[in-house]
Design an enzyme around this catalytic site. Structure first.
Site, PDB file in Angstrom:
ATOM      1  CG  ASP A 156      -2.298   0.475   0.977  1.00  0.00           C
ATOM      2  OD1 ASP A 156      -2.453   1.297   0.063  1.00  0.00           O
ATOM      3  OD2 ASP A 156      -3.230   0.082   1.712  1.00  0.00           O
ATOM      4  CG  ASP A 211      -9.525   1.785  -1.010  1.00  0.00           C
ATOM      5  OD1 ASP A 211      -8.512   1.770  -1.732  1.00  0.00           O
ATOM      6  OD2 ASP A 211      -9.490   1.666   0.230  1.00  0.00           O
TER       7      ASP A 211
HETATM    8  C1  GLA Z   1      -6.009   1.105   1.359  1.00  0.00           C
HETATM    9  C2  GLA Z   1      -6.074   0.081   0.215  1.00  0.00           C
HETATM   10  C3  GLA Z   1      -7.175  -0.926   0.529  1.00  0.00           C
HETATM   11  C4  GLA Z   1      -6.872  -1.620   1.852  1.00  0.00           C
HETATM   12  C5  GLA Z   1      -6.718  -0.598   2.959  1.00  0.00           C
HETATM   13  C6  GLA Z   1      -6.222  -1.215   4.253  1.00  0.00           C
HETATM   14  O1  GLA Z   1      -7.166   1.877   1.436  1.00  0.00           O
HETATM   15  O2  GLA Z   1      -6.323   0.729  -1.000  1.00  0.00           O
HETATM   16  O3  GLA Z   1      -7.280  -1.886  -0.509  1.00  0.00           O
HETATM   17  O4  GLA Z   1      -5.699  -2.372   1.710  1.00  0.00           O
HETATM   18  O5  GLA Z   1      -5.794   0.437   2.598  1.00  0.00           O
HETATM   19  O6  GLA Z   1      -6.018  -0.292   5.258  1.00  0.00           O
END
Ligand code: GLA
Length: 399
Positions: A156, A211
């Protein structure tokens, strides 16, 4: 040595039209992995931080019992929140209350089921949920993961202010390469540094969007972004419009079928994000619907086609009525009729636009699981609002 041979040998060579003296690294597939888009399951969409040894073991069991493993879902990945600290020598420490047997024992269990094991970290100082990130510990973390038997790492991009994304992800790529274990590298910087321009020599997949949420609007917005970078995708390196929401309850079955079909057309990773254990209940209508989507082997075959081409829109007039095409290895085409309008609509795919050069083509409907006969020059179907008709179209030679 010609360019193809050099490419296969993974060598570095100088070639025009690069500036004089510049070396062009020929590394289209960083590690030889993910020659088709990765398939598996990840904890985040459904469970967030609520991860545990019990949850992951239960999910691995269900992936086997529901037939998902045999359909191709392979990587079982714990997302954020499994880690709590670093010990005195900097080694990452798992939450011992939630993972009382440690991560290696869990990875061994997942492997014993014929599955592969994935884990999550962050290229910055802390993960998005504030857990320790890998910044400054890249080699150490890669070695730890390898010693645990990790097969896939999602990395990430939270808390990475002032860090250069291409350089930092390249550092992690190198660390993984030197870890002594083949590990699929999933880059998750949400498209914020245009990874489609550089990540094909760094990772096996890279997020192209923020996301996903379990709604039709979010799903479609990720499609509209990820579809633009079709030229960057290919065997070993894929655009990632984020994980699947199929089965999480926020979309209708029609919309979930569209979601799954669009991911397959885009050669996107198929990482389920629902509670697979719930699919074991064969008396539940919802579970049966979700299974019929996640286990549609004809749609999965389009995603996993070895040519590795990402599909694209070839007709969108009016704009709500789209025709998508994905060329397949055997010379046939996957064709998707996608109705974004609020009413059912007829959509026609013209063979010329689809790239079918013959007059006649055999049509198979991949959701009805039915041959629709031979169609001349075009094919029309009525498509529900927010829904799709997905076809495999095979030219009839000599026509
Ligand atoms: C980010 C990523 C998600 C997930 C969260 C976890 O938002 O894009 O897919 O992994 O972090 O905290």
């Amino acid at each position: 040595m010609n360019a193809i041979v050099a490419l296969l040998a993974g060598l570095t060579l100088s070639a025009s039209p690069a500036p004089k003296g510049a070396a062009i690294p020929i590394r289209p597939v960083p590690n030889g992995l993910a020659l088709t888009p990765p398939m598996g399951w990840n904890s985040w969409n459904r469970f967030g931080c609520n991860v545990s040894d019990k949850l992951i073991r239960g999910m691995a069991d269900a992936i086997v019992s529901t037939g998902m493993r045999d359909a191709g879902y392979q990587y079982v990945t714990i997302d954020d929140c499994w880690q709590v600290a670093r010990d005195a020598d900097g080694t990452i420490v798992a939450d011992s209350a939630r993972f009382p047997h440690g991560i290696k024992a869990l990875a061994d269990y997942v492997h014993s089921k014929g599955l592969k094991f994935g884990i999550y970290t962050d290229a910055g100082r802390r993960t998005c949920q504030g857990r320790p990130g890998s910044y400054g510990h890249e080699d150490q973390d890669a070695k730890t993961y390898a010693s645990w038997g990790v097969d896939y790492v999602k990395v990430d991009w939270c808390n990475a202010q002032g860090i250069d994304a291409p350089a930092q992800y390249a550092k992690i790529r190198d660390a993984l390469e030197h870890s002594g274990r083949p590990i699929v590298f999933s880059i998750c910087e949400w498209g914020s540094n245009q990874p489609w321009n550089w990540a094909d020599t760094t990772g096996n997949l890279w997020r192209t969007t923020e996301d996903i949420w379990d709604s039709y609007a979010s799903m479609v917005s990720n499609v509209d972004l990820s579809m633009q970078y079709w030229h960057s995708a290919g065997p070993g390196h894929w655009n990632d419009p984020d994980m699947l929401e199929v089965g999480n309850g926020g979309m209708t079955p029609t919309e979930y079928r569209a979601h799954f079909s669009l991911w397959a057309m885009m050669a996107a990773p198929l990482i389920a994000g629902n509670d697979i254990r719930a699919l074991e209940d064969t008396t539940s209508r919802e579970a049966r619907t979700t299974r019929s989507i996640l286990l549609n082997h004809e749609v999965i075959a389009v995603d996993q086609d070895s040519l590795g081409a990402q599909g694209m829109v070839v007709q969108n007039y009016p704009p709500e009525l789209q025709v998508w095409v994905k060329p397949l290895k055997d010379g046939s085409k996957a064709v998707l009729l996608f109705n974004r309008a609020s009413v059912p609509s007829a959509i026609t795919a013209d063979w010329g636009r689809v790239g079918i050069k013959t007059k006649d083509a055999a049509v198979r409907d991949l959701w009805a699981h039915k041959d629709m006969g031979v169609a001349e020059r075009h094919y029309t179907a009525t498509v529900p609002s927010h829904g799709v008709v997905m076809l495999r179209v095979t030219p009839v030679a000599g026509s």
